[in-house]
Structures are given as C-alpha cells and as structure tokens.
Design a protein around this motif. Structure first.
Motif, short mmCIF file in Angstrom:
data_model
loop_
_atom_site.label_atom_id
_atom_site.label_comp_id
_atom_site.label_asym_id
_atom_site.label_seq_id
_atom_site.Cartn_x
_atom_site.Cartn_y
_atom_site.Cartn_z
N THR A 206 0.83 -1.21 0.00
CA THR A 206 0.00 0.00 0.00
C THR A 206 0.86 1.25 0.00
O THR A 206 0.60 2.20 -0.75
CB THR A 206 -0.93 0.00 1.22
N ILE A 207 1.90 1.28 0.84
CA ILE A 207 2.75 2.46 0.93
C ILE A 207 3.45 2.73 -0.40
O ILE A 207 3.48 3.87 -0.89
CB ILE A 207 3.77 2.30 2.07
N VAL A 208 4.00 1.69 -1.01
CA VAL A 208 4.73 1.87 -2.27
C VAL A 208 3.78 2.30 -3.38
O VAL A 208 4.07 3.24 -4.15
CB VAL A 208 5.49 0.59 -2.64
N VAL A 209 2.64 1.64 -3.50
CA VAL A 209 1.70 1.96 -4.58
C VAL A 209 1.16 3.37 -4.43
O VAL A 209 1.08 4.14 -5.40
CB VAL A 209 0.56 0.92 -4.61
N VAL A 210 0.78 3.74 -3.20
CA VAL A 210 0.24 5.09 -2.98
C VAL A 210 1.31 6.15 -3.24
O VAL A 210 1.04 7.18 -3.88
CB VAL A 210 -0.31 5.21 -1.55
N ALA A 211 2.55 5.90 -2.78
CA ALA A 211 3.63 6.88 -3.00
C ALA A 211 3.94 7.03 -4.48
O ALA A 211 4.11 8.15 -4.98
CB ALA A 211 4.88 6.46 -2.23
N VAL A 212 4.02 5.91 -5.21
CA VAL A 212 4.31 5.99 -6.65
C VAL A 212 3.17 6.66 -7.39
O VAL A 212 3.39 7.50 -8.28
CB VAL A 212 4.58 4.58 -7.21
N ALA A 213 1.92 6.33 -7.03
CA ALA A 213 0.77 6.96 -7.69
C ALA A 213 0.76 8.47 -7.44
O ALA A 213 0.50 9.27 -8.36
CB ALA A 213 -0.53 6.32 -7.20
N GLY A 214 1.03 8.88 -6.20
CA GLY A 214 1.09 10.31 -5.91
C GLY A 214 2.21 11.01 -6.65
O GLY A 214 2.04 12.14 -7.13
N THR A 215 3.35 10.33 -6.79
CA THR A 215 4.48 10.91 -7.52
C THR A 215 4.16 11.05 -9.00
O THR A 215 4.47 12.08 -9.63
CB THR A 215 5.73 10.03 -7.34
N VAL A 216 3.55 10.02 -9.59
CA VAL A 216 3.19 10.09 -11.02
C VAL A 216 2.17 11.20 -11.26
O VAL A 216 2.29 11.97 -12.23
CB VAL A 216 2.63 8.73 -11.48
N LEU A 217 1.17 11.31 -10.39
CA LEU A 217 0.17 12.37 -10.55
C LEU A 217 0.80 13.75 -10.40
O LEU A 217 0.52 14.66 -11.20
CB LEU A 217 -0.93 12.17 -9.51
N ALA A 218 1.67 13.91 -9.40
CA ALA A 218 2.34 15.20 -9.21
C ALA A 218 3.25 15.51 -10.39
O ALA A 218 3.33 16.67 -10.84
CB ALA A 218 3.15 15.18 -7.92
N GLY A 219 3.93 14.49 -10.94
CA GLY A 219 4.79 14.72 -12.09
C GLY A 219 4.01 15.13 -13.32
O GLY A 219 4.44 16.02 -14.07
N ALA A 220 2.84 14.50 -13.53
CA ALA A 220 2.01 14.86 -14.67
C ALA A 220 1.52 16.30 -14.55
O ALA A 220 1.54 17.07 -15.52
CB ALA A 220 0.84 13.90 -14.79
#
Length: 283
Positions: free
Chosen positions: A84-98
């Motif tokens: 959960t921590i890795v998926v949420v962190a990566v998803a937040g990073t991808v969204l912020a990068g976009a």
C-alpha cells in the motif's frame, strides 16, 4: 623528452571512472525492498489479520519475528504491509509529475502573464502544510487510499511545477528554439520536438526526489491511521500501533520502520546519482 607516470598512481580519469561506477549495491537494496513490498503478500505464512499466538510473543516457535499487540504474525504483516505504501507513493508521484509537466510547460509557453498566474497559484498551494492536506482529504474521504494519493500529489506538485517551468523556460529562450519559431514552426511542433525531449531528464530527476517526499507522507498517513483503515497491514501503521509495546518486543515496530528508512535512503542515493548523470548530460 618522454615523461614517465609513476606506477600505481591513480589518474584523475581513473578517479572519475570510479565515482561513476553504477550503484549496484544501492540499486539492489532498493529493488529488494520494493520486491518485498510488492510481492510479499504472496509469500506471507499466515493471514496478516489472523491472531496466531499470544500478544508480543518473542521470535521463535514458528514466528520468525514474533507477534504483535493482537497476537498476529509480524512476518506476515511486514510482508503484506509495504504494498500500500509503495503503490500510494508511486501513484502520488506520477500524478504530481504529470501536473508539474503540464502546468510548468504551459506556464513557460503560453504567456508571461499566464506563467506568473500559475506560479502564484502553486505558491499559494505550497504554503499549506502537507500534513494538513492529508488530514483534510482523509477526513473528507475516510478509509480511502485515493484521498491519500490526491493529498500527496497536491503537497508535492507545486515544487515540480516550479522546477519544470524553469527547465522549459531555459529551453524556450535558447537559440535553436528561437530559430525554429522564426522559420515558422508551430508551438505544438516546438513542444513535441524541442521542449518535451529536453525536459525529460529534469522531469525524471524531479520525480525521483518527489518519490522520497511521497514515501515519507504516505508512511506518515499510515502512522496516523489514515487511508485504508481497519486491521489492514501498513508499515507506517505498524509502527504506531506497536510502539506502546516496545519494551516487550522490538520487531513489531522496528522492522517496518527500518524498511521505510532503508527504502527512502536508497531512493535518495539513487536520485543523487541520477542528478550527477543529468548534470553531466547537460554539460
């Protein structure tokens, strides 16, 4: 006259080659922790929410890391609590990068007035404490990991917008872009052929740095009991719920804390090496 190099003396080129050696150890440790987080639930010996022994039982007797405050197997919860921590962190990073790429490039390309407006907007968002954003969104959408993803993205996107806007602006003011516009190339063509390829390196580096912040924020959300609630395993939540029993058993809170620290440190070191590579490419 022929000069002779003293034997065994290391040349500057040799030193540079040594410094640039690929970070096999750091990358291997990061991949190992990521594999543990993503694939761990498939190898857990017990159900992560299943009481299997006495509370805070010491390691041994079929429990590699002992049991937690409710008698659940710590090994199973560690193996199941990182995804959960890795998926949420990566998803937040991808969204912020976009958001950072889109808003930063638009701010640089549309007009100076529009660019100033975008920067003022992201500055207003950046002054909000990240923890406050997480608390507000998590309170509005209790038990939702999507709310944590949105909060992480909102907390980190303003910095990405500023970085990528500066990168795009430096490209747009370069000579070859001015020549392309002068000969009649459209802004869409300049964006596709000149801007986006040349900000790929800074965008990747910025994403690596934002991933560290996202991991910290996601772990903090878990520590506070935000996001997917109940008895679902989460490395951050495991630290908070087992901390009162630290005098009885160390593993239930120390192991997930060490995994979080190890992942953050390795990602930070890899980001530093990536920064060196991007800097050499720019030079």
């Amino acid at each position: 006259m022929t000069s002779v190099t003293a034997p065994g003396r290391r040349t500057p080129a040799g030193l540079r080659a040594r410094r640039r050696r690929p970070p096999y150890l750091t990358g291997g440790v990061a991949l190992l922790v990521l594999a543990l987080a993503l694939l761990g639930p498939l190898t857990a010996p017990y159900g992560p929410n299943e009481p299997v022994g006495a509370p805070f039982q010491q390691p041994g007797g079929g429990f590699l890391l002992g049991t937690d405050l409710l008698g659940r197997d710590v090994t199973s919860r560690v193996l199941s609590g990182g995804r959960t921590i890795v998926v949420v962190a990566v998803a937040g990073t991808v969204l912020a990068g976009a958001v950072g790429v889109a808003a930063g490039v638009l701010a640089a390309m549309v007009s100076p007035r529009f660019g100033a407006f975008v920067l003022r907007a992201v500055d207003a968002l950046a002054v909000l404490p990240a923890l406050l954003l997480i608390l507000v969104l998590a309170a509005g959408f209790p038990g939702s990991d999507t709310a944590v993803v949105a909060a992480v993205a909102l907390a980190t996107a303003p910095f990405s917008v500023r970085v990528l806007r500066a990168a795009a602006d430096s490209i747009l003011t370069s000579g070859y872009v001015e020549v392309a516009l002068a000969r009649g190339d459209s802004k869409a063509a300049v964006l596709r052929h000149d801007v986006l390829p040349n900000i790929a390196g800074p965008a990747l580096l910025d994403a690596a740095l934002r991933l560290i912040a996202s991991l910290h924020l996601t772990a903090t959300a878990g520590f506070l009991g935000l996001g997917r609630g109940g008895a679902e395993p989460n490395w951050g939540r495991m630290v908070s719920e087992n901390l009162p029993g630290a005098t009885l058993a160390l593993a239930p809170f120390l192991v997930p804390a060490l995994l979080l620290v190890l992942l953050s440190v390795c990602v930070g070191l890899l980001a530093g090496r990536l920064a060196d590579a991007v800097g050499r490419g720019a030079a």
